[in-house]
Every structure is written in C-alpha cells, then in structure tokens.
Design a protein around this motif. Structure first.
Motif, short mmCIF file in Angstrom:
data_model
loop_
_atom_site.label_atom_id
_atom_site.label_comp_id
_atom_site.label_asym_id
_atom_site.label_seq_id
_atom_site.Cartn_x
_atom_site.Cartn_y
_atom_site.Cartn_z
N GLN A 1 0.81 -1.21 0.00
CA GLN A 1 0.00 0.00 0.00
C GLN A 1 0.85 1.27 0.00
N MET A 2 2.15 1.13 0.25
CA MET A 2 3.02 2.31 0.32
C MET A 2 3.30 2.85 -1.07
N SER A 3 3.40 4.16 -1.18
CA SER A 3 3.67 4.81 -2.45
C SER A 3 5.09 4.53 -2.91
N VAL A 4 5.27 4.44 -4.22
CA VAL A 4 6.61 4.29 -4.78
C VAL A 4 7.33 5.63 -4.72
N VAL A 5 6.59 6.70 -5.03
CA VAL A 5 7.11 8.05 -4.96
C VAL A 5 6.41 8.74 -3.80
N ASN A 6 7.19 9.23 -2.87
CA ASN A 6 6.63 9.92 -1.70
C ASN A 6 6.43 11.39 -2.05
N PHE A 7 5.17 11.82 -2.03
CA PHE A 7 4.82 13.19 -2.38
C PHE A 7 3.82 13.69 -1.35
N CYS A 8 4.15 14.78 -0.70
CA CYS A 8 3.33 15.25 0.43
C CYS A 8 2.00 15.86 0.01
N GLY A 9 1.80 16.14 -1.27
CA GLY A 9 0.50 16.62 -1.74
C GLY A 9 0.59 17.89 -2.56
N ASP A 10 -0.58 18.42 -2.91
CA ASP A 10 -0.65 19.61 -3.76
C ASP A 10 -0.05 20.84 -3.10
N HIS A 11 0.03 20.85 -1.80
CA HIS A 11 0.58 21.99 -1.06
C HIS A 11 2.11 21.94 -0.99
N CYS A 12 2.75 20.96 -1.62
CA CYS A 12 4.21 20.81 -1.56
C CYS A 12 4.90 22.06 -2.10
N PRO A 13 5.82 22.65 -1.33
CA PRO A 13 6.49 23.85 -1.79
C PRO A 13 7.56 23.58 -2.84
#
Length: 184
Positions: A130-142
């Motif tokens: 279930q873990m993401s291959v690419v870790n991305f914190c979301g649309d708010h990522c600076p």
C-alpha cells in the motif's frame, strides 16, 4: 513482533476445520508506524488452497521526495488472497476461473503444504504493498528548498544542494582536468 501473530502449521489449520482469526494490534519491527497496526486476519484451509483475508490500518511517517519535508500517510488494507498449497498449480489442478493466475484475484503464491503460514509476514507484505513508490506530500508541496542566502542581483536563485548527491559531485570533481593546465 506483533503479539499473537505467531506462525501456524498448515496441517494445524487443516485439522481445525474452520477459519482461524487473528486480532492485530501492535507494531512491526520492519515497518516504522506512528500508530499500532490494527485489524484482523482470517485464514481458512480449503484442501489445496489457503484463503487469507484481512482488514488492517496504520499511519506511517514518510519524507517527501520533492521538498524533503515529513508527512503522514494512512495505510488501509482490505484484501482477500488465495494461496496454492503445493508446487506450482497446473492447469489440471486449477479448474475454476477463481483460481486462474491470469486474473488479479487468482492464485499468486504457493506454500509448501507441510510448511507454515506466517500471519505477521502477510500483514507486513499487505501494508508494504500500500506504500507509495514516490513519496509526495501533496498539492501543497512547496517544491525543492531554495537557497536562503541572497545571491548577487544578476544571478537567479539556485536550489540548495541535496547532500545525498555529494558523493556524485565529488566523483565528478575528481574526473575534471585541473583548470591550471592549458588546453591543447
């Protein structure tokens, strides 16, 4: 080790004659989670097949691949898996479409019928999937962090150097010809 999830012999599951249910509430040594892994796992021996289903949830902390900031990700699993007991299933042994390895819900794994089922390993595998291959914190990522010092007005700001790439920069610098020698 998650308490209560000790491996069980497949012969013991067969002799039980009914599904075995494990309540899951604990942490796994190889999966650093912020909350305990909670849920349940049920395994039933059905002749040449072990049917395993489970419902699990936990929260893990990851580092964003873009901005290097930390963020939490909730992992939820609702899965049912059929595991063949024996050597690889042949077409003669597998006569129903439910057991076809070509369909997503079909047979994916094999276990030795004289072996053991490890519910803790199954829990770890299901959560890891279930873990993401690419870790991305979301649309708010600076995005990548910018250099904090003020460069000269004529040069645009450059991103900070990621320390993970330092070994490559050192290798590239060692391969550069010295600048004090004239070019031929």
């Amino acid at each position: 080790m998650i308490p209560g999830l000790e491996p069980v012999a497949l012969r013991e599951l067969q002799a039980l004659g009914q599904p075995r249910v494990w309540e899951v509430d604990g942490t796994h040594d190889e999966l650093a989670s912020l909350t305990p892994i909670r849920g349940r796992v049920c395994a039933e021996h059905r002749g040449n097949i072990l049917e395993v289903e489970g419902s699990l949830s936990t929260i893990i902390c990851l580092r964003c691949d873009r901005c290097l900031g930390h963020f939490n990700q909730e992992l939820n699993v609702e899965n049912r898996e059929l595991i063949w007991l024996g050597s690889d299933p042949s077409d003669a042994n597998v006569s129903t479409p439910e057991l076809d390895a070509a369909v997503p819900e079909g047979l994916m794994e094999c276990l030795d019928p004289r072996g053991r089922f490890e519910p803790e390993r199954w829990v770890f595998e299901q959560l890891s999937l279930q873990m993401s291959v690419v870790n991305f914190c979301g649309d708010h990522c600076p995005g990548p962090p910018l250099q904090t010092s003020t460069p000269a007005a004529s040069t645009p700001p450059t991103p900070l150097k990621d320390p993970r790439w330092q070994a490559l920069r050192d290798l590239q610098a060692s391969m550069q010809p010295p600048s004090d020698q004239p070019d031929d």
